[in-house]
Enzyme design. Structure first.
Site, PDB file in Angstrom:
ATOM      1  CG  ASP A  68     -15.070   7.063  14.445  1.00 11.12           C
ATOM      2  OD1 ASP A  68     -13.912   7.606  14.885  1.00 11.12           O
ATOM      3  OD2 ASP A  68     -15.485   7.473  13.361  1.00 11.12           O
ATOM      4  CG  ASP A 119      -9.192   9.367   8.299  1.00  7.78           C
ATOM      5  OD1 ASP A 119      -9.711   8.206   8.897  1.00  7.78           O
ATOM      6  OD2 ASP A 119      -8.409   9.316   7.876  1.00  7.78           O
ATOM      7  CG  HIS A 146      -7.380   3.124  -0.327  1.00  9.80           C
ATOM      8  ND1 HIS A 146      -7.123   3.316   1.002  1.00  9.80           N
ATOM      9  CD2 HIS A 146      -6.720   2.047  -0.756  1.00  9.80           C
ATOM     10  CE1 HIS A 146      -6.150   2.297   1.156  1.00  9.80           C
ATOM     11  NE2 HIS A 146      -6.193   1.597   0.201  1.00  9.80           N
ATOM     12  NE  ARG A 159     -16.363   7.418   8.823  1.00  8.51           N
ATOM     13  CZ  ARG A 159     -16.249   7.528   9.941  1.00  8.51           C
ATOM     14  NH1 ARG A 159     -17.017   7.386  10.909  1.00  8.51           N
ATOM     15  NH2 ARG A 159     -14.930   8.062  10.596  1.00  8.51           N
ATOM     16  CG  ASP A 173     -16.476  -2.460  13.943  1.00 10.73           C
ATOM     17  OD1 ASP A 173     -16.843  -1.459  13.573  1.00 10.73           O
ATOM     18  OD2 ASP A 173     -15.316  -2.911  13.484  1.00 10.73           O
ATOM     19  N   PRO A 233       2.107  11.211  -2.426  1.00 15.05           N
ATOM     20  CG  PRO A 233       4.292  10.599  -3.074  1.00 15.05           C
ATOM     21  CD  PRO A 233       2.660  10.418  -3.398  1.00 15.05           C
ATOM     22  CE  LYS A 234       1.756  16.032   3.814  1.00 16.03           C
ATOM     23  NZ  LYS A 234       2.092  16.823   4.820  1.00 16.03           N
ATOM     24  CD  GLU A 250      -2.732   1.181   2.221  1.00 15.61           C
ATOM     25  OE1 GLU A 250      -3.675   0.160   1.963  1.00 15.61           O
ATOM     26  OE2 GLU A 250      -2.842   1.941   3.302  1.00 15.61           O
ATOM     27  CE1 TYR A 251       4.845   1.542  -2.566  1.00 12.75           C
ATOM     28  CE2 TYR A 251       3.279   0.475  -3.638  1.00 12.75           C
ATOM     29  CZ  TYR A 251       4.336   0.480  -3.442  1.00 12.75           C
ATOM     30  OH  TYR A 251       5.003  -0.519  -3.698  1.00 12.75           O
TER      31      TYR A 251
END
Length: 609
Positions: free
Chosen positions: A159, A113, A81, A111, A175, A25-26, A21-22
């Protein structure tokens, strides 16, 4: 291919598999560095890779772009995702239509964040409030097209946890029931949240099975790489950490190297226990880094750097449209992504044979790929090795000779940041050095092979029980006088197929499968394999139409990839650029195949030239 099908096939065959998984980047440089790292990691053949949507839906467009490139350029089965955060239904459908058009078939439905600046999740206007609704929508609108993965929480969703000591039995059970409802709504696969207590994960799997969940459950593994990051992530996810891990980290928490080494040890032992329990899948949260993840997989014996199995000599496409492709021209061996870019518009891809020349319509390199070739990491590596003073062709010969001898680890004709002579050409390195020293500047090659086993560590591909064959091949740049001398020798050697072309398109040729042949022109198979119960596979060919298409790109490397490395204010720049331009303008690109793969000697052709 849908990932749940790949995972189920591996389980049915008793194979252990892993995935990566990756996250986006910004910065633009960070994105290109990620693709370079991803390219190296995908060589170890993960079952799939996924890319996150970003906190609060902040990287939606970038995630779409990265997912598309992963599937179509990195050539790895990709799961994107998709979250409900800040996403009305219209935007969700736009994202799904985008990846469907790009050949992706896999989604991890979440869902998400809370949006930035909010403590609790609030559904976007016209959007969904939970992953269950997202799963239902995907199934209702897209039917069975997508393989849908959902998240599972061995300690319950953060949550759902109300107290400091973890979920109560009631919270945990609720859950689990919610996870079961996601599966009943059409999800195919479960990947878990990170955990560090294996007993908790194994109990979670058993509880899922007791509730009737039969889908594969893949444990999500987040190796410990830094102490601060470990503490932040476990606090955010409300993850229980065994006291033994905390005790081991406490005395070394300020020593980054020691923490990383412990992370490899702890990750290895945790994964080993998971595998020993009968679970045969691992999903590695890489944090966009490779060393720790690969070290753990090597410790587990799941990867071996010296022997990576290959289904073909080149990395096959995973795009749904071209996944049956099994034939490519040899010319783009060092620039496979260029080939993918220049053939992206094709609607039918070669399978079994290359196809007629009139069907091979190569596009120009798109601007995005030109930018990829100019990325900073590659430019820096090339500048290190190739932006050196050159005053004559002798200097150029020396640089090419240093590359084939292994002294230089980048190459203007390779799209990779770090490039060396391919492992299968290593046995002919000495002969290639002689050619380059003589002014025959090689850019591609392969030795003759007569029946190597298909599981050979260097030459093997295609699976066990087969045999591999290759015709010797050399591609080089040479001045006109050397080309004419080669042509005359080739005419006297019936096994040789030679094609040469200048920048302006002047062609010289002789031998079978070339425009000079008296028989109908066709592609010349230069690599093939014979396997039990299968037709002969010929994945690499040499053909005149593709050679001409490759010509402009190959010539362009002299001025676009090499000459541009020189700084304008350096004293030697004008001389270097003039020399490279002269070679670009006057040399020929030469392709030579020795069709006698049993007794032939391709280097005898070049002797004395």
């Amino acid at each position: 291919m849908k990932i749940p099908q790949k995972i189920q096939a591996a389980l049915d065959e008793g194979r252990k598999v892993f995935s990566f998984e990756y996250f986006p980047p910004k910065t633009a440089d960070g994105v290109e560095n990620l693709f370079d790292r991803m390219d190296r990691m995908v060589a170890y053949q993960p079952a799939f890779c996924d890319i996150t949507w970003g906190a609060g839906g902040s990287t939606a467009d970038l995630t779409l772009e990265i997912a598309t490139r992963m599937q179509n350029n990195i050539c790895v089965e990709t799961s994107m995702h998709l979250t409900c955060t800040n996403m009305p239904v219209e935007r969700i459908d736009q994202a799904l239509e985008h990846i469907k058009a790009a050949g992706l078939q896999n989604v991890l439905a979440l869902r998400g964040d809370p949006p930035h600046g909010q403590d609790k999740f609030v559904a976007a206007e016209g959007g969904f409030s939970c992953a269950l609704d997202l799963v239902k929508h995907i199934r209702a609108k897209y039917g069975d097209y997508f393989g849908i993965t959902v998240a599972g929480y061995p300690e319950a969703h953060p949550d759902a946890i109300s107290g400091p000591d973890g979920a109560t039995p009631e919270e945990y059970q609720k859950d689990l029931e919610y996870l079961k409802s996601k599966m009943d709504a059409g999800a195919d696969l479960i990947v878990t949240q990170l955990f560090y207590d294996v007993d908790i994960f194994l109990k979670f799997v058993a509880d899922c099975r007791a509730m009737g969940v039969r889908a594969p459950i893949i444990p999500g593994i987040m190796p410990i790489t830094t102490y601060g990051g470990f503490k932040r992530m476990t606090a955010f996810c409300k993850t229980k950490v065994p006291q033994s891990i905390l005790d081991a980290l406490e005395p070394i928490k300020d020593n980054e190297e020691a923490v990383r080494a412990y992370g490899i040890h702890q990750g290895t032992e945790m994964c080993r226990r998971i595998l020993d329990s009968g679970i045969s899948t691992l999903h590695m949260y890489t944090l966009n880094q490779d060393k720790t993840t690969l070290a753990i997989l090597k410790n587990l014996g799941l990867i071996e750097a010296a022997n990576i199995p290959r289904s073909l000599p080149w990395r096959p496409a995973t795009n749904l449209v071209r996944c049956t492709e099994d034939v490519r021209p040899i010319y783009w061996s060092l620039r496979p992504k260029s080939y993918l870019a220049r053939t992206a518009a094709w609607t039918k891809f070669p399978s079994g044979r290359l196809g007629p020349a009139e069907a091979l319509s190569y596009s120009d390199l798109p601007d995005k790929h030109r930018a990829f070739l100019k990325r900073k990491s590659r430019a820096a590596a090339l500048a290190r090795d190739w932006a050196v003073p050159i005053a004559s062709t002798e200097d150029v010969k020396q640089l090419f000779t240093r590359f084939v001898s292994g002294e230089v680890s980048s190459f203007p004709w390779s799209e990779a940041v770090e490039a060396t002579l391919s492992p299968d050409s290593a046995p002919i390195s000495a002969q290639l050095q002689e050619l380059n020293a003589a002014g025959l500047l090689t850019v591609n090659s392969q030795p003759a092979v007569n029946g190597a086993k298909s599981d050979d560590a260097v030459l093997g591909w295609g699976g066990p029980g087969g045999y591999i064959y290759q015709k010797a091949y050399v591609e080089c740049f040479a001045p006109h006088d050397k080309v004419t001398a080669l042509l005359e020798k080739a005419k006297a050697t019936p096994s040789i197929s030679l094609m040469a072309v200048s920048l302006s398109g002047h062609v010289l040729a002789t031998g079978p499968g070339t425009p000079a042949s008296t028989t109908p022109f066709s592609a010349n198979a230069v690599t093939w394999g014979v396997f039990p119960g299968r037709e002969v596979v010929q994945p690499t060919v040499a053909d005149f139409t593709s050679f001409l298409a490759w010509k402009d790109e190959a010539f362009g490397a002299w001025v676009q990839d090499w000459a541009t490395l020189y700084k304008e204010d350096d004293e030697g720049t004008p001389m270097a650029k003039k020399l490279l331009q002269e070679i670009h303008d006057t040399y020929y690109l030469v392709s030579v195949v020795d069709n006698d793969y049993v007794n032939g000697d391709i280097f005898a052709l070049f002797a004395g030239i």
